[in-house]
Enzyme design. Structure first.
Site, PDB file in Angstrom:
ATOM      1  N   GLU A  24       0.825  -1.217   0.000  1.00  0.00           N
ATOM      2  CA  GLU A  24       0.000   0.000   0.000  1.00  0.00           C
ATOM      3  C   GLU A  24       0.857   1.263   0.000  1.00  0.00           C
ATOM      4  O   GLU A  24       2.077   1.203   0.213  1.00  0.00           O
ATOM      5  CB  GLU A  24      -0.941   0.011   1.196  1.00  0.00           C
ATOM      6  CG  GLU A  24      -0.221   0.089   2.523  1.00  0.00           C
ATOM      7  CD  GLU A  24      -0.959   0.955   3.533  1.00  0.00           C
ATOM      8  OE1 GLU A  24      -1.299   2.104   3.203  1.00  0.00           O
ATOM      9  OE2 GLU A  24      -1.162   0.475   4.658  1.00  0.00           O
ATOM     10  N   LYS A 156      -3.134  -1.253  15.966  1.00  0.00           N
ATOM     11  CA  LYS A 156      -2.578  -0.608  17.145  1.00  0.00           C
ATOM     12  C   LYS A 156      -3.708  -0.096  18.005  1.00  0.00           C
ATOM     13  O   LYS A 156      -4.849   0.074  17.550  1.00  0.00           O
ATOM     14  CB  LYS A 156      -1.588   0.482  16.765  1.00  0.00           C
ATOM     15  CG  LYS A 156      -2.105   1.574  15.876  1.00  0.00           C
ATOM     16  CD  LYS A 156      -1.105   2.716  15.795  1.00  0.00           C
ATOM     17  CE  LYS A 156       0.160   2.394  15.039  1.00  0.00           C
ATOM     18  NZ  LYS A 156       0.057   2.588  13.595  1.00  0.00           N
TER      19      LYS A 156
HETATM   20  N1  PSU Z   1      -2.657   2.053  10.584  1.00  0.00           N
HETATM   21  C1  PSU Z   1      -1.318   2.130  10.717  1.00  0.00           C
HETATM   22  N2  PSU Z   1      -0.585   2.699   9.725  1.00  0.00           N
HETATM   23  C2  PSU Z   1      -1.158   3.192   8.581  1.00  0.00           C
HETATM   24  C3  PSU Z   1      -2.574   3.084   8.456  1.00  0.00           C
HETATM   25  C4  PSU Z   1      -3.276   2.512   9.460  1.00  0.00           C
HETATM   26  O1  PSU Z   1      -0.802   1.698  11.721  1.00  0.00           O
HETATM   27  O2  PSU Z   1      -0.447   3.719   7.709  1.00  0.00           O
HETATM   28  C5  PSU Z   1      -3.212   3.569   7.196  1.00  0.00           C
HETATM   29  C6  PSU Z   1      -3.495   2.392   6.260  1.00  0.00           C
HETATM   30  O3  PSU Z   1      -3.348   2.829   4.922  1.00  0.00           O
HETATM   31  C7  PSU Z   1      -4.964   2.095   6.544  1.00  0.00           C
HETATM   32  C8  PSU Z   1      -5.484   3.491   6.777  1.00  0.00           C
HETATM   33  O4  PSU Z   1      -5.632   1.449   5.483  1.00  0.00           O
HETATM   34  O5  PSU Z   1      -4.481   4.144   7.514  1.00  0.00           O
HETATM   35  C9  PSU Z   1      -6.805   3.490   7.520  1.00  0.00           C
HETATM   36  O6  PSU Z   1      -7.322   4.795   7.527  1.00  0.00           O
HETATM   37  P1  PSU Z   1      -8.772   5.051   8.133  1.00  0.00           P
HETATM   38  O7  PSU Z   1      -8.641   4.813   9.617  1.00  0.00           O
HETATM   39  O8  PSU Z   1      -9.055   6.475   7.801  1.00  0.00           O
HETATM   40  O9  PSU Z   1      -9.703   4.108   7.474  1.00  0.00           O
END
Ligand code: PSU
Ligand code: MN
Length: 300
Positions: A24, A156
């Site tokens: 990603e 996390k």
């Molecule tokens: N959690 C992490 N690192 C990240 C992300 C989430 O520890 O980089 C990123 C990933 O790309 C995940 C996104 O898909 O954040 C989720 O965002 P949201 O909570 O807005 O759905």
């Protein structure tokens, strides 16, 4: 259907049924600071290669969904302030507006599927946020609808881990843990919660995925791979730091898709690089496992 733009290397590997691992790019654009973000992205690609698979970093470049990027494109994602964050529902608008975007887990799964790539490595997936609100990442919905296997280090504790596990169960997304009985908590190998099935062999994970496909389940699959002990952070310390980050986000009224990047940025800043260092190690660890699963799958 839209055909993502693929590098020759990725297109050839997909066409020949050789192992490929999608990666990603929101982690590059919004998850880590420049210049470590771009350096890590290239190291992660190398970790995939070292374990026998072809890496395909996924992003939207000037409105074009891409699977496989040049190092210049990776650098642009890491450096350019105009790069947006796109979940799967935002992809159509990104294409029409010719935006350049880091793809979240949901958007990366969608583009990987269109490119014919079934295995994907990331750091942490999104999930159910803490508190009484309704902030639930579209990553979970996409996992329920799109047949891509995602290797992560758990979630996390900026998120509500037990509720995230419950929603995955409700959405009937298969969750497996690798080499552990406990669902890992990203910076630490243990969360105190168990879920799904434990596997110790990547080939068995590939076989379980095949069985799910043969059942016509139609979902993705989540593989939770704990951070190696030697790179884990102290649970109490990181817990307190996360609590402070959540309080700051609330005080500043951060909302919507800015929440996760805000929290990650705060953690990286206040731990003097320790959170970032652990994050890098667990992504590399996930890339290695994803490559081994992709290799096993190609041999089924
Ligand atoms: N959690 C992490 N690192 C990240 C992300 C989430 O520890 O980089 C990123 C990933 O790309 C995940 C996104 O898909 O954040 C989720 O965002 P949201 O909570 O807005 O759905
Ligand atoms: Mn959200």
């Amino acid at each position: 259907m839209i055909q993502p733009q693929m590098t020759q290397e990725v297109a050839d590997a997909v066409a020949e049924g050789r192992p490929v691992v999608a990666l990603e790019s929101t982690i590059i654009s919004h998850g880590m600071p420049w210049p470590q973000n771009a350096e890590v992205a290239l190291q992660v690609e190398q970790a995939v290669r070292d374990n026998g698979a072809v890496p395909a970093t996924i992003a939207v470049i000037d409105g074009m969904p891409c699977a496989g990027l040049s190092s210049t494109q990776v650098e642009r994602l890491g450096r350019d302030k105009g790069v947006v964050k796109t979940a799967s529902r935002d992809l159509g608008a990104c294409i029409v507006k010719r935006l350049t975007a880091g793809t979240t887990v949901s958007a990366t799964m969608r583009i990987a599927r269109l490119a014919g790539i079934g295995v994907f490595a990331t750091g942490g997936v999104g999930g159910v946020h803490r508190g009484d609100g309704m902030d639930i990442s579209a990553d979970l919905t996409e996992l329920s609808l799109t047949d891509v296997l995602v290797v992560c280090a758990g979630v996390k504790s900026i998120l509500d881990i037990p509720r995230t596990i419950e929603v995955l169960e409700t959405l009937r997304v298969p969750v497996v843990t690798f080499g552990t009985d406990e669902f890992p908590a990203f910076y630490t190998p243990r969360s105190g919660f168990t879920t799904g099935e434990r596997f110790d062999d990547p080939a068995q994970i590939a076989a379980a995925r095949r069985a799910n496909a043969d059942l016509g389940l139609g979902t993705g699959m989540l593989v939770a791979n704990p951070i190696p002990d030697e790179h884990a952070l102290d649970a109490d310390e990181i817990g307190a730091t996360i609590d402070a980050a959540l309080a700051k986000a609330e005080a500043e009224g951060v909302g919507g898709k800015d929440v996760t990047p805000f929290l990650l940025g705060h953690l990286n800043a206040v731990t003097e690089g320790r959170a970032l260092g652990a994050n890098i190690e667990l992504v590399l660890n996930n890339a290695r496992l994803a490559a081994r699963i992709a290799v096993a799958e190609a041999q089924l």
